[in-house]
Design an enzyme around this catalytic site. Structure first.
Site, mmCIF file in Angstrom:
data_model
loop_
_atom_site.group_PDB
_atom_site.id
_atom_site.type_symbol
_atom_site.label_atom_id
_atom_site.label_comp_id
_atom_site.label_asym_id
_atom_site.label_seq_id
_atom_site.Cartn_x
_atom_site.Cartn_y
_atom_site.Cartn_z
ATOM 1 N N VAL A 19 25.995 13.300 24.176
ATOM 2 C CA VAL A 19 27.824 13.056 24.011
ATOM 3 C C VAL A 19 27.959 11.740 23.158
ATOM 4 C CG1 VAL A 19 29.723 13.033 24.843
ATOM 5 C CG2 VAL A 19 28.499 14.996 25.507
ATOM 6 N N THR A 127 32.887 14.679 31.437
ATOM 7 C CA THR A 127 33.550 15.281 31.910
ATOM 8 C C THR A 127 33.689 15.393 32.949
ATOM 9 O OG1 THR A 127 32.060 16.825 31.342
ATOM 10 C CG2 THR A 127 33.390 18.055 32.746
ATOM 11 N N GLU A 158 25.798 21.599 21.845
ATOM 12 C CA GLU A 158 24.919 21.024 21.610
ATOM 13 C C GLU A 158 23.652 21.908 20.480
ATOM 14 O OE1 GLU A 158 21.418 19.794 24.926
ATOM 15 O OE2 GLU A 158 22.843 19.021 25.455
ATOM 16 N N PHE A 255 29.209 34.884 22.527
ATOM 17 C CA PHE A 255 29.066 35.093 24.332
ATOM 18 C C PHE A 255 29.080 35.720 24.581
ATOM 19 C CE2 PHE A 255 29.660 30.507 22.777
ATOM 20 C CZ PHE A 255 29.131 29.659 23.947
ATOM 21 N N GLY A 259 21.278 37.830 28.447
ATOM 22 C CA GLY A 259 20.058 37.355 27.965
ATOM 23 C C GLY A 259 19.804 36.691 29.008
ATOM 24 N N CYS A 266 26.077 21.526 31.205
ATOM 25 C CA CYS A 266 27.626 22.144 31.223
ATOM 26 C C CYS A 266 27.947 23.183 31.501
ATOM 27 C CB CYS A 266 28.412 22.257 29.881
ATOM 28 S SG CYS A 266 28.302 20.416 28.968
ATOM 29 N N LYS A 324 18.681 26.475 24.541
ATOM 30 C CA LYS A 324 19.126 27.434 23.539
ATOM 31 C C LYS A 324 18.690 26.612 22.422
ATOM 32 C CE LYS A 324 23.059 24.840 22.169
ATOM 33 N NZ LYS A 324 24.595 25.484 22.316
ATOM 34 N N ARG A 331 17.672 21.126 29.905
ATOM 35 C CA ARG A 331 18.195 20.632 31.277
ATOM 36 C C ARG A 331 18.684 22.132 31.896
ATOM 37 N NH1 ARG A 331 21.888 16.029 30.237
ATOM 38 N NH2 ARG A 331 22.166 16.293 28.518
#
Ligand code: NAD
Length: 447
Positions: A19, A127, A158, A255, A259, A266, A324, A331
């Site tokens: 970030v 956050t 990301e 979304f 999967g 996040c 992804k 992470r």
């Protein structure tokens, strides 16, 4: 990329992670003078020599441009980097063993409040937990500081972070004061050149916009995974179903891709955070905790389906480790959750390949090799776990000579089913309608 270059603020960004570095480079591109500071000396040393600490499209170019224009510099001393800064943005990590912590944010804010000249504006980019900004503001007030504390959460993805930063849907500014539009001015100045609605709100609202947005996206993913089970059970076509539902403008298609479940730094963390806050405040929360449970269960469900309840002397190759496509971030990766679920079913051997991941921090047990064909050699089943476009171009004829059972399980809907099938593979897909009747399977008994 166009040089926006109309902002003229001076800002220090603390934290050169996913970030912080994107924020620093993009703010420099907008015309601000940016000092980026991190306590990780090797990271700063490599940034100074033009080497990026992680993979993010367009970031290296942006950093190099900012450095060349004299608008972006890298530092290790917080005090030196904050001297005469109009604003300081805090983008340090908030994860500790999978749980949210404000330890690093607090440490940084306390250091800033102890400086001989406290920066006039401290903007938290990391956050925040709902209620966290009020606590930080209390710390600043108790220290007798006149500094203005803002919460400016970020919503970038990301793998698309630079583009998202430059064209955000909204810029949220949480603050203590009532005179919102005037008070938001220091933050607004930094973003000059970006056309997006700015939402000046109170701290709690800003905090809940951030975690609420992520929890909603997580809910959509969990819902899509559940719907996919109905779809397969009735022999429907999930892609067509997603389109049919997603064309409703109240819902949207994003979304809704089934999967392995959501991952990354996040979504899982924030769903857990909201669940924790609800329990602490004794709120009646049913949806959010269920989303977390559903997501954890998904890897097990898929593992069962991959193994089809066979006894488990199976060798599995996992293609894709990043949480992804477009990033090297592992992470909370669903691919790792799947590996764990397969291991619990004592799969005999797991080998993995990812276009960007060579090692996984803290996971020496995952055997990563540098080539997909080498990874597949000697496997019984190949599982595609990350939606890298390159996995849509695999040479299945070469694979056929390497994979003994010639089975592929596509958890992401990227495999070229026709090519794999004609090379002799049995293709099962979590996402797509099977090409032939033979691969259709009633999953209702596998859950
Ligand atoms: N990764 C994402 O896409 C994403 C998206 C939205 C929000 N966030 C949030 O942004 C925050 C940062 O996440 P990240 O992924 O960039 O973390 P990260 O771990 O990649 O980076 C954090 C950086 O802060 C540095 N740091 C920690 N303490 C410091 C200190 N006292 N002084 C100087 N540097 C210090 C670390 O060395 C590290 O380089 C988190 O709260 C995260 O939840 C991340």
């Amino acid at each position: 990329m166009d040089d926006h270059g109309s902002a003229t603020g001076s800002v220090t960004v603390i934290g050169a992670g996913y970030v912080g570095l994107v924020t620093a480079a993009c703010l420099a591109r907008l015309g601000n003078t940016v000092r980026c500071v991190d306590q990780n000396r090797p990271r700063i040393a490599s940034l100074r020599s033009g080497k990026m600490p992680f993979s993010e499209p367009d970031l290296a170019e942006l950093v190099m441009d900012g450095v060349a224009a004299g608008r972006l510099t890298f530092h290790t001393s917080l005090a030196a980097a904050c001297r005469r800064a109009e604003s300081v943005m805090v983008a340090v990590g908030t994860d500790e063993g999978g749980r949210w912590t404000d330890r690093h944010i607090r440490a940084v804010v306390e250091s800033l409040l102890a400086l001989p000249a406290v920066p006039p504006n401290i903007i938290i980019r990391s956050t925040m937990r709902p209620g966290g900004m009020a606590i930080l503001n209390g710390i600043a007030s108790a220290a007798g500081s006149q500094t203005h504390l803002y919460y400016n959460p970020e919503f970038t993805r990301e793998g698309n972070a630079v583009a998202d930063f430059m064209a955000p849907d909204r810029i949220v500014v949480g603050m203590a004061l009532g005179a919102a539009s005037v008070a938001a001015e220091p933050v607004r100045r930094l973003y000059k050149g970006i056309a997006a609605p700015m939402l000046p709100v109170d701290y709690a609202t800003a905090e809940l916009i951030k975690v609420g947005s992520n929890a909603f996206l997580a809910t959509k993913i969990a819902f899509a995974n559940e719907l996919a089970q109905f779809c397969r059970s009735f022999g429907g076509d999930m892609e067509a179903l997603r389109r049919g539902i997603g064309l409703d403008h109240r819902i949207g298609p994003e979304f809704l891709q089934p999967g392995l479940g959501f991952g990354g730094s996040c979504l899982p963390g924030q769903v857990d955070l909201l669940t924790e806050v609800a329990s602490e405040r004794q709120l009646t929360a049913h949806v959010v905790p269920a989303v977390a449970r559903a997501n954890r269960a998904q890897a097990h469900r898929v593992a069962e389906e991959i193994l089809e309840r066979q006894d488990s002397a199976v060798r599995v190759t996992i293609l894709g480790l990043a949480f992804k496509a477009g990033t090297d971030d592992t992470r909370e990766s669903p691919a790792l959750r799947l590996i764990d679920a397969l291991k619990q079913r004592s799969v005999r051997r797991i080998r993995a390949y990812d276009p960007l991941v060579r090692v996984i921090p803290d996971r020496p047990d995952v055997h990563v090799v540098a080539d997909p064909y080498q990874a597949a050699s000697g496997a019984d089943i190949v599982v595609v776990a990350t939606e890298w476009p390159a996995f849509g171009r695999l040479d299945w004829t070469s694979m056929a000579g390497l994979v003994s059972r010639r089975e592929v399980y596509d958890a992401r809907g990227v495999v070229d089913v026709a090519a794999a099938t004609s090379a002799g593979f049995r293709v099962r897909s979590l996402v797509r309608q099977p090409a032939d009747g033979a691969v259709a399977k009633d999953t209702s008994s596998a859950a």
